[in-house]
Enzyme design. Structure first.
Site, PDB file in Angstrom:
ATOM      1  N   ASP A   1       0.809  -1.221   0.000  1.00 49.47           N
ATOM      2  CA  ASP A   1       0.000   0.000   0.000  1.00 49.47           C
ATOM      3  C   ASP A   1       0.844   1.274   0.000  1.00 49.47           C
ATOM      4  O   ASP A   1       0.539   2.238  -0.703  1.00 49.47           O
ATOM      5  CB  ASP A   1      -0.909   0.041   1.228  1.00 49.47           C
ATOM      6  CG  ASP A   1      -2.038  -0.967   1.161  1.00 49.47           C
ATOM      7  OD1 ASP A   1      -2.203  -1.622   0.118  1.00 49.47           O
ATOM      8  OD2 ASP A   1      -2.757  -1.111   2.173  1.00 49.47           O
ATOM      9  N   HIS A   2       1.895   1.281   0.813  1.00 52.36           N
ATOM     10  CA  HIS A   2       2.576   2.555   1.040  1.00 52.36           C
ATOM     11  C   HIS A   2       3.605   2.893  -0.026  1.00 52.36           C
ATOM     12  O   HIS A   2       4.129   4.010  -0.043  1.00 52.36           O
ATOM     13  CB  HIS A   2       3.129   2.605   2.457  1.00 52.36           C
ATOM     14  CG  HIS A   2       2.010   2.587   3.459  1.00 52.36           C
ATOM     15  ND1 HIS A   2       1.080   3.590   3.551  1.00 52.36           N
ATOM     16  CD2 HIS A   2       1.616   1.645   4.354  1.00 52.36           C
ATOM     17  CE1 HIS A   2       0.183   3.296   4.469  1.00 52.36           C
ATOM     18  NE2 HIS A   2       0.488   2.112   4.967  1.00 52.36           N
TER      19      HIS A   2
ATOM     20  N   GLU B   1      -7.437  -6.567   0.592  1.00 51.59           N
ATOM     21  CA  GLU B   1      -8.104  -6.056   1.783  1.00 51.59           C
ATOM     22  C   GLU B   1      -9.205  -5.111   1.349  1.00 51.59           C
ATOM     23  O   GLU B   1      -8.992  -4.248   0.481  1.00 51.59           O
ATOM     24  CB  GLU B   1      -7.111  -5.338   2.701  1.00 51.59           C
ATOM     25  CG  GLU B   1      -6.096  -6.280   3.336  1.00 51.59           C
ATOM     26  CD  GLU B   1      -5.204  -5.588   4.334  1.00 51.59           C
ATOM     27  OE1 GLU B   1      -4.619  -6.289   5.185  1.00 51.59           O
ATOM     28  OE2 GLU B   1      -5.074  -4.339   4.269  1.00 51.59           O
TER      29      GLU B   1
ATOM     30  N   THR C   1      -5.836   1.386   9.733  1.00 55.96           N
ATOM     31  CA  THR C   1      -6.839   0.562  10.396  1.00 55.96           C
ATOM     32  C   THR C   1      -6.602   0.554  11.896  1.00 55.96           C
ATOM     33  O   THR C   1      -5.510   0.238  12.362  1.00 55.96           O
ATOM     34  CB  THR C   1      -6.792  -0.869   9.846  1.00 55.96           C
ATOM     35  OG1 THR C   1      -6.941  -0.819   8.427  1.00 55.96           O
ATOM     36  CG2 THR C   1      -7.912  -1.701  10.433  1.00 55.96           C
TER      37      THR C   1
ATOM     38  N   ARG D   1      -8.935   1.113  -0.642  1.00 57.23           N
ATOM     39  CA  ARG D   1      -9.824   1.884   0.233  1.00 57.23           C
ATOM     40  C   ARG D   1     -10.863   2.648  -0.574  1.00 57.23           C
ATOM     41  O   ARG D   1     -10.664   2.954  -1.757  1.00 57.23           O
ATOM     42  CB  ARG D   1      -9.008   2.877   1.066  1.00 57.23           C
ATOM     43  CG  ARG D   1      -8.330   2.252   2.278  1.00 57.23           C
ATOM     44  CD  ARG D   1      -7.596   3.315   3.074  1.00 57.23           C
ATOM     45  NE  ARG D   1      -7.099   2.787   4.331  1.00 57.23           N
ATOM     46  CZ  ARG D   1      -7.760   2.849   5.487  1.00 57.23           C
ATOM     47  NH1 ARG D   1      -8.950   3.422   5.523  1.00 57.23           N
ATOM     48  NH2 ARG D   1      -7.253   2.351   6.592  1.00 57.23           N
TER      49      ARG D   1
ATOM     50  N   GLY E   1       3.514  -4.509   6.119  1.00 55.04           N
ATOM     51  CA  GLY E   1       3.653  -3.560   5.024  1.00 55.04           C
ATOM     52  C   GLY E   1       4.394  -2.290   5.364  1.00 55.04           C
ATOM     53  O   GLY E   1       5.503  -2.060   4.896  1.00 55.04           O
TER      54      GLY E   1
ATOM     55  N   HIS F   1      -0.288  -6.144  11.564  1.00 56.40           N
ATOM     56  CA  HIS F   1      -0.488  -4.720  11.823  1.00 56.40           C
ATOM     57  C   HIS F   1       0.587  -4.221  12.789  1.00 56.40           C
ATOM     58  O   HIS F   1       0.625  -4.597  13.955  1.00 56.40           O
ATOM     59  CB  HIS F   1      -1.856  -4.373  12.395  1.00 56.40           C
ATOM     60  CG  HIS F   1      -2.170  -2.894  12.259  1.00 56.40           C
ATOM     61  ND1 HIS F   1      -2.647  -2.342  11.085  1.00 56.40           N
ATOM     62  CD2 HIS F   1      -2.028  -1.869  13.117  1.00 56.40           C
ATOM     63  CE1 HIS F   1      -2.805  -1.047  11.235  1.00 56.40           C
ATOM     64  NE2 HIS F   1      -2.428  -0.724  12.466  1.00 56.40           N
ATOM     65  N   GLY F   2       1.453  -3.359  12.265  1.00 56.16           N
ATOM     66  CA  GLY F   2       2.465  -2.692  13.076  1.00 56.16           C
ATOM     67  C   GLY F   2       3.710  -3.502  13.365  1.00 56.16           C
ATOM     68  O   GLY F   2       4.576  -3.052  14.129  1.00 56.16           O
TER      69      GLY F   2
END
Length: 263
Positions: free
Chosen positions: A17-18, A78, A109, A53, A224, A202-203
């Site tokens: 994503d980034h 996602e 998120t 998104r 990610g 996540h994270g």
């Protein structure tokens, strides 16, 4: 395939994503997230994750089309549980769809999906995705209620939200870190016992990934933001290689522990 325990290969899904976030900052086509996905595949990723998104703040519709056409790894899309995203998923038919909560005003998120509270809303979406041959995952907090809801809904996979555990480490809250890690361990065991395949993400960073990777019931980690950020300093391939190494080291160490105790 359903995991019920053991120390099998822990898959690494790389979220791109980034790369798209950086591209969109200038409004042109560089850097290309599809190119990043191809590099991730060469560096040892087992799959690619991309979050389309509602506001298209990073990944765009064209990126999903190209990822489906140009990469050989499984694509984990996602998505929010909306009619628009369901139509897109059914059109492209990725390997998997992970349903996540989404608020337009959030930076990232913020927690898991309330699968239990949204049962009636999620049921027809999960059914349609499953009927199309798409593997459905629910991104949830490490709570038995949510695991049981996932099973009731017929989702074969859950992804446990690791954000609270990672935040506790960043904030040096050791008691909270230990409590959140134990919650993840218990949820992974409970999920496997229910017949679910359990993922997490996540994270996660080099610092935080080890104890999570050591949980035997986990089949996959999705990472990610940290990998893309670290790529600024060491390159994307090396960032992924180092994460893969940290995961494998933690997994091997955990697998060896019972043998040590038997001596």
């Amino acid at each position: 395939m359903t995991r019920t325990g053991g120390f099998g290969h822990l898959r690494l899904g790389v979220n791109i994503d980034h790369v798209a976030t950086i591209r969109n900052a200038r409004g042109n086509d560089h850097p290309d997230p599809v190119r990043a996905a191809k590099l991730a595949a060469e560096a040892g990723a087992d799959g690619i994750t991309a979050h389309l998104r509602e506001d298209r703040r990073h990944i765009r519709d064209g990126d999903i089309a190209r990822l489906m056409e140009e990469i050989g790894l499984p694509l984990n899309l996602e998505m929010a549980a909306t009619p628009e995203m369901l139509d897109i998923a059914l059109r492209h038919k990725p390997h998997a769809c992970c349903i996540v909560p989404e608020r337009r005003e959030e930076v990232t998120t913020e927690g898991g999906l309330d699968a239990a509270g949204l049962h009636n809303h999620l049921a027809p979406i999960i059914e349609r995705l499953s009927d199309a041959g798409i593997r459905v995952s629910l991104f949830i907090n490490a709570e038995k209620r949510q695991l049981e809801a996932a099973r009731s809904l017929g989702a074969p996979v859950v992804e446990l939200h690791t954000g609270a555990y990672c935040d506790a480490i960043l904030e040096k809250q050791h008691a909270k870190r230990d409590a959140e890690l134990e919650r993840l361990r218990i949820a992974a065991r409970d999920g496997a016992a229910l017949g679910l395949e359990v993922h997490a993400g996540h994270g996660l960073t080099f610092e935080t990934v080890g104890p999570v990777a050591a949980i035997p019931e986990l089949a996959e980690l999705n990472i990610g933001h940290f990998l893309i950020g670290e790529a600024i300093f060491v390159g994307l391939a090396e960032s992924i290689r180092l994460m893969r190494e940290a995961m494998d080291k933690a997994r091997a160490g955990a697998a060896a522990e019972p043998k040590k105790g038997a001596q």
